[in-house]
Scaffold this motif. Sequence first.
Motif, PDB file in Angstrom:
ATOM      1  N   ALA A 254       0.600  -1.167   0.073  1.00  0.00           N
ATOM      2  CA  ALA A 254       0.120   0.061   0.066  1.00  0.00           C
ATOM      3  C   ALA A 254       0.769   1.082   0.050  1.00  0.00           C
ATOM      4  O   ALA A 254       0.294   2.279  -0.318  1.00  0.00           O
ATOM      5  N   ARG A 255       2.001   1.251   0.331  1.00  0.00           N
ATOM      6  CA  ARG A 255       2.905   2.340   0.385  1.00  0.00           C
ATOM      7  C   ARG A 255       4.031   2.445  -0.577  1.00  0.00           C
ATOM      8  O   ARG A 255       4.786   3.253  -0.578  1.00  0.00           O
ATOM      9  N   ARG A 256       3.981   1.497  -1.461  1.00  0.00           N
ATOM     10  CA  ARG A 256       4.967   1.498  -2.611  1.00  0.00           C
ATOM     11  C   ARG A 256       4.164   1.329  -4.056  1.00  0.00           C
ATOM     12  O   ARG A 256       3.110   0.880  -4.126  1.00  0.00           O
ATOM     13  N   LEU A 257       4.889   1.915  -4.847  1.00  0.00           N
ATOM     14  CA  LEU A 257       4.343   1.749  -6.338  1.00  0.00           C
ATOM     15  C   LEU A 257       4.721   0.254  -6.962  1.00  0.00           C
ATOM     16  O   LEU A 257       5.859  -0.494  -6.357  1.00  0.00           O
ATOM     17  N   ASP A 258       4.297  -0.168  -8.063  1.00  0.00           N
ATOM     18  CA  ASP A 258       4.344  -1.423  -8.858  1.00  0.00           C
ATOM     19  C   ASP A 258       5.790  -1.333  -9.330  1.00  0.00           C
ATOM     20  O   ASP A 258       6.379  -0.185  -9.531  1.00  0.00           O
TER      21      ASP A 258
ATOM     22  N   VAL B  42       7.154   8.598   1.194  1.00  0.00           N
ATOM     23  CA  VAL B  42       5.911   7.826   1.011  1.00  0.00           C
ATOM     24  C   VAL B  42       6.272   6.366   1.643  1.00  0.00           C
ATOM     25  O   VAL B  42       5.646   5.755   2.428  1.00  0.00           O
ATOM     26  N   ALA B  43       7.337   5.772   1.143  1.00  0.00           N
ATOM     27  CA  ALA B  43       7.803   4.570   1.432  1.00  0.00           C
ATOM     28  C   ALA B  43       8.540   4.244   2.600  1.00  0.00           C
ATOM     29  O   ALA B  43       8.869   3.441   2.933  1.00  0.00           O
ATOM     30  N   GLY B  44       8.522   5.574   3.286  1.00  0.00           N
ATOM     31  CA  GLY B  44       9.381   5.633   4.671  1.00  0.00           C
ATOM     32  C   GLY B  44      10.717   5.586   4.705  1.00  0.00           C
ATOM     33  O   GLY B  44      11.513   5.593   5.870  1.00  0.00           O
ATOM     34  N   ARG B  45      11.522   5.946   3.534  1.00  0.00           N
ATOM     35  CA  ARG B  45      12.925   6.115   3.265  1.00  0.00           C
ATOM     36  C   ARG B  45      13.254   7.682   3.707  1.00  0.00           C
ATOM     37  O   ARG B  45      13.585   8.390   2.615  1.00  0.00           O
ATOM     38  N   TRP B  46      12.787   8.026   4.941  1.00  0.00           N
ATOM     39  CA  TRP B  46      13.089   9.425   5.231  1.00  0.00           C
ATOM     40  C   TRP B  46      14.496  10.022   5.221  1.00  0.00           C
ATOM     41  O   TRP B  46      14.820  10.956   4.682  1.00  0.00           O
ATOM     42  N   ARG B  47      15.494   8.938   5.745  1.00  0.00           N
ATOM     43  CA  ARG B  47      16.826   9.476   5.835  1.00  0.00           C
ATOM     44  C   ARG B  47      17.369   9.870   4.338  1.00  0.00           C
ATOM     45  O   ARG B  47      18.084  10.495   3.975  1.00  0.00           O
ATOM     46  N   ALA B  48      17.201   8.815   3.455  1.00  0.00           N
ATOM     47  CA  ALA B  48      17.742   8.504   2.056  1.00  0.00           C
ATOM     48  C   ALA B  48      17.030   9.898   1.382  1.00  0.00           C
ATOM     49  O   ALA B  48      17.539  10.507   0.769  1.00  0.00           O
ATOM     50  N   GLY B  49      15.719  10.093   1.624  1.00  0.00           N
ATOM     51  CA  GLY B  49      14.732  11.109   0.778  1.00  0.00           C
ATOM     52  C   GLY B  49      15.567  12.446   1.287  1.00  0.00           C
ATOM     53  O   GLY B  49      15.735  13.230   0.513  1.00  0.00           O
ATOM     54  N   LEU B  50      15.871  12.808   2.514  1.00  0.00           N
ATOM     55  CA  LEU B  50      16.258  14.132   3.310  1.00  0.00           C
ATOM     56  C   LEU B  50      17.857  14.290   2.535  1.00  0.00           C
ATOM     57  O   LEU B  50      18.000  15.647   2.115  1.00  0.00           O
ATOM     58  N   ARG B  51      18.601  13.234   2.732  1.00  0.00           N
ATOM     59  CA  ARG B  51      19.884  13.430   2.105  1.00  0.00           C
ATOM     60  C   ARG B  51      19.705  14.060   0.489  1.00  0.00           C
ATOM     61  O   ARG B  51      20.518  14.817   0.245  1.00  0.00           O
ATOM     62  N   LEU B  52      18.984  13.230  -0.325  1.00  0.00           N
ATOM     63  CA  LEU B  52      18.851  13.412  -1.633  1.00  0.00           C
ATOM     64  C   LEU B  52      18.391  14.950  -1.853  1.00  0.00           C
ATOM     65  O   LEU B  52      18.722  15.717  -2.663  1.00  0.00           O
ATOM     66  N   THR B  53      17.330  15.256  -1.041  1.00  0.00           N
ATOM     67  CA  THR B  53      16.940  16.685  -1.120  1.00  0.00           C
ATOM     68  C   THR B  53      17.580  17.728  -0.812  1.00  0.00           C
ATOM     69  O   THR B  53      18.098  18.649  -1.618  1.00  0.00           O
ATOM     70  N   ILE B  54      18.516  17.516   0.217  1.00  0.00           N
ATOM     71  CA  ILE B  54      19.491  18.528   0.716  1.00  0.00           C
ATOM     72  C   ILE B  54      20.725  18.635  -0.538  1.00  0.00           C
ATOM     73  O   ILE B  54      20.761  19.688  -0.951  1.00  0.00           O
ATOM     74  N   VAL B  55      20.930  17.632  -0.994  1.00  0.00           N
ATOM     75  CA  VAL B  55      22.092  17.693  -2.064  1.00  0.00           C
ATOM     76  C   VAL B  55      21.642  18.229  -3.414  1.00  0.00           C
ATOM     77  O   VAL B  55      22.239  19.398  -3.919  1.00  0.00           O
ATOM     78  N   TYR B  56      20.270  17.972  -3.695  1.00  0.00           N
ATOM     79  CA  TYR B  56      19.706  18.694  -4.914  1.00  0.00           C
ATOM     80  C   TYR B  56      19.542  20.132  -4.839  1.00  0.00           C
ATOM     81  O   TYR B  56      19.907  20.819  -5.407  1.00  0.00           O
TER      82      TYR B  56
ATOM     83  N   ARG C   8       0.622  -6.097  -9.247  1.00  0.00           N
ATOM     84  CA  ARG C   8      -0.876  -5.499  -9.718  1.00  0.00           C
ATOM     85  C   ARG C   8      -0.516  -4.070 -10.049  1.00  0.00           C
ATOM     86  O   ARG C   8      -0.432  -3.414  -9.065  1.00  0.00           O
ATOM     87  N   MET C   9      -0.778  -3.659 -11.277  1.00  0.00           N
ATOM     88  CA  MET C   9      -0.767  -2.230 -11.446  1.00  0.00           C
ATOM     89  C   MET C   9      -2.227  -1.655 -11.030  1.00  0.00           C
ATOM     90  O   MET C   9      -3.413  -2.000 -11.424  1.00  0.00           O
ATOM     91  N   ARG C  10      -2.223  -0.757  -9.835  1.00  0.00           N
ATOM     92  CA  ARG C  10      -3.321   0.112  -9.327  1.00  0.00           C
ATOM     93  C   ARG C  10      -3.671   1.229  -9.931  1.00  0.00           C
ATOM     94  O   ARG C  10      -2.766   1.797 -10.753  1.00  0.00           O
ATOM     95  N   TRP C  11      -4.907   1.913  -9.419  1.00  0.00           N
ATOM     96  CA  TRP C  11      -5.108   3.219 -10.149  1.00  0.00           C
ATOM     97  C   TRP C  11      -4.077   4.325  -9.747  1.00  0.00           C
ATOM     98  O   TRP C  11      -3.798   5.219 -10.675  1.00  0.00           O
ATOM     99  N   PHE C  12      -3.403   4.319  -8.513  1.00  0.00           N
ATOM    100  CA  PHE C  12      -2.532   5.386  -8.136  1.00  0.00           C
ATOM    101  C   PHE C  12      -1.269   4.980  -8.940  1.00  0.00           C
ATOM    102  O   PHE C  12      -0.498   5.850  -9.065  1.00  0.00           O
ATOM    103  N   ASP C  13      -1.082   3.920  -9.335  1.00  0.00           N
ATOM    104  CA  ASP C  13       0.305   3.620 -10.044  1.00  0.00           C
ATOM    105  C   ASP C  13       0.200   4.418 -11.477  1.00  0.00           C
ATOM    106  O   ASP C  13       1.076   4.844 -12.137  1.00  0.00           O
TER     107      ASP C  13
END
Length: 283
Positions: free
Chosen positions: A21-25, A62-76, A259-264
């Motif tokens: 529910a928290r990840r894309l296909d 959304v997938a809970g990868r807060w540390r990796a997301g913050l690092r990449l955001t700060i670098v960008y 399975r490909m869902r509507w939000f995918d």
Amino acid sequence: MTSSSSAFPDRSGVHTASNSARRLDPRAKLYLLLIANLLLFFHVDTRGEAIVVALLLLPLFVAGRWRAGLRLTIVYVLLLALGLWSDTVTMTGSGSGGGSLISAISSGGADAATAGSAAAPTTAFVTAGHVAGLLSVGIRMMMPCLISGAYAFTTTTISEFVCAMRRMRVPEAVVIPCMVVIRFFPTIVHDYRQIRNAMAMRGIAAGRFALVRHPVQSLEFILVPLLMNATIVSRDLSVAALTKGLGIAGEHTCMTTIRMRWFDWGYMAVCTVPLALAIGGVL
């Protein structure tokens, strides 16, 4: 025995549902990786690039990868700020630089010959702005690929990836090497940590910046064992994949359900729109 066996499917079913529910296909993740490569190929405007990068960063949080997301955001953000500062410096610096690093250097030589040392600090400042802009743009163009790749490979299991590749009718000659490559890098990272722990126990190149302070020891005790172990790891992973029957001809079954869902589909469309507008010159 009956109660324990009946409870096992319930726990596994809840675990799978909460994670999916928290990840894309996986196929949607591969599409995001394609969008990142198209963004690099067409070299769109900074505004469109920032919008697409923000959309690529959102699934990490959304997938809970807060540390990796913050690092990449700060670098960008730092690279983007460095690029904007470089544009400001090169546009309002000497004025006669012509907008390129070569012209800035040539104009610096002319100014030094005519005006003496008064114009040298300004020219050096503009040249530093050009160099900073080159580094910022070069690294920033690779950031979308790094972001989408980090999301795809850290949130996708081997079974999900193999199932997605087979759903897309990819030949087994491509699936097996891809699976080996995905499992190769985590194994190398694990071996690197084991080597670093062994070196720390023996007092060899200990500390956070020890690899920089002792480059010869790093080459001898880290790179050489990793390179020697890389061939063994790749061979073992290939044998393990073939042992599991992945190389057998015929139709294969998979216990993992994707399975490909509507939000995918919706998120794929949302990421495609700003890229198309940026390529068309609207953004």
